[in-house]
Motif scaffolding. Sequence first.
Motif, mmCIF file in Angstrom:
data_model
loop_
_atom_site.group_PDB
_atom_site.id
_atom_site.type_symbol
_atom_site.label_atom_id
_atom_site.label_comp_id
_atom_site.label_asym_id
_atom_site.label_seq_id
_atom_site.Cartn_x
_atom_site.Cartn_y
_atom_site.Cartn_z
ATOM 1 N N PRO A 1 -33.603 16.038 -7.135
ATOM 2 C CA PRO A 1 -34.560 17.115 -7.430
ATOM 3 C C PRO A 1 -34.289 18.408 -6.663
ATOM 4 O O PRO A 1 -34.589 19.492 -7.163
ATOM 5 C CB PRO A 1 -35.902 16.501 -7.021
ATOM 6 N N CYS A 2 -33.715 18.306 -5.467
ATOM 7 C CA CYS A 2 -33.519 19.497 -4.646
ATOM 8 C C CYS A 2 -32.239 20.251 -4.982
ATOM 9 O O CYS A 2 -32.026 21.366 -4.486
ATOM 10 C CB CYS A 2 -33.510 19.117 -3.163
ATOM 11 N N LYS B 1 -29.702 22.623 -6.740
ATOM 12 C CA LYS B 1 -29.766 23.809 -7.590
ATOM 13 C C LYS B 1 -28.419 23.997 -8.292
ATOM 14 O O LYS B 1 -27.372 23.958 -7.654
ATOM 15 C CB LYS B 1 -30.111 25.034 -6.748
ATOM 16 N N THR C 1 -35.190 30.736 -13.897
ATOM 17 C CA THR C 1 -36.408 30.649 -13.081
ATOM 18 C C THR C 1 -37.406 31.745 -13.447
ATOM 19 O O THR C 1 -38.568 31.676 -13.046
ATOM 20 C CB THR C 1 -36.073 30.747 -11.590
ATOM 21 N N HIS D 1 -35.918 24.735 -15.490
ATOM 22 C CA HIS D 1 -35.496 23.344 -15.439
ATOM 23 C C HIS D 1 -35.589 22.854 -14.000
ATOM 24 O O HIS D 1 -35.463 23.648 -13.056
ATOM 25 C CB HIS D 1 -34.050 23.234 -15.953
ATOM 26 N N ARG D 2 -35.774 21.573 -13.838
ATOM 27 C CA ARG D 2 -35.896 21.012 -12.490
ATOM 28 C C ARG D 2 -34.722 21.401 -11.597
ATOM 29 O O ARG D 2 -34.897 21.689 -10.421
ATOM 30 C CB ARG D 2 -35.978 19.487 -12.578
ATOM 31 N N ASN D 3 -33.520 21.435 -12.175
ATOM 32 C CA ASN D 3 -32.321 21.707 -11.385
ATOM 33 C C ASN D 3 -31.582 22.977 -11.784
ATOM 34 O O ASN D 3 -30.999 23.650 -10.932
ATOM 35 C CB ASN D 3 -31.332 20.545 -11.497
ATOM 36 N N ARG E 1 -30.748 26.495 -12.462
ATOM 37 C CA ARG E 1 -31.288 27.796 -12.106
ATOM 38 C C ARG E 1 -30.705 28.918 -12.958
ATOM 39 O O ARG E 1 -31.397 29.863 -13.320
ATOM 40 C CB ARG E 1 -31.014 28.077 -10.622
#
Length: 255
Positions: free
Chosen positions: A61-62, A64, A118, A124-126, A128
């Motif tokens: 999740p973290c 990018k 963004t 999206h979760r990942n 950018r």
Amino acid sequence: MLIYSDLYNKIYETETSMYSILVCDTSPDVCECLVKQLGNFSNSVGTVCGPLATLLTRLQPCEKVAIVSPGNSFGFLGGGFDLAICEQLGGAPFEAWFRAQLPGLYQPVGSCNVVDLTKGPYAHRNVRYIVHVPTVVTPMMDVCEGSRLAFDGMWNVLERCPRDVDVVVVPGLATGYGGVPVAVSCKSMAFAMIVHQLDVSEELRILLVMYYLGCGYDGFFSKNCRKECEEVGIDLKALKNFDARYDSIKSILPK
């Protein structure tokens, strides 16, 4: 073939940051050829042979991510890797939104535009950014030699991709509807990545790009650069006679 868990041993260093370059392609030939062309430099680049959807499900999740769209001049996302991007990020509505973010009707082949996800409704979760580097005007499968096309696309990614990401995902450039042979595209992508990171003077990097692209110009070849070539072990005769269609990139790199 590298598996995804190997990725974070593969770090590409830039002047301002470090991120991982991950070549994601469903063609084993693309992944294998790129690793071969990179040689020792392959320690800096990861490859995953498989669909984009599978890769995205394996991200933490973290993490990018920026994804390279090797698309067409009008921003349509209807085929190949672009279709995979579109399907993962929202389908037809995303395609319409994405095209509206591009600056104007027509993006020339060789241009590069970064779309920030963004700042819109398709976060999206990942993912950018989408880095749009058109490799065709339209998908007409016009088979071409393509060294410059693939080189310019990869160079644009390295120059323009935002640095606030952990991973840059790129497919084989122009190897689908662009019609560029896999061996040609991978050689050019690899050379762009190698030269972009070489620990040599800017003048020498300019020289290497010139001769790789078949545009050698003696007026840009200074005495200092000639001396540097000799110091790092670059064969001047091989460099001046280099033909990207046939010659190995190892023949013109520092020893």
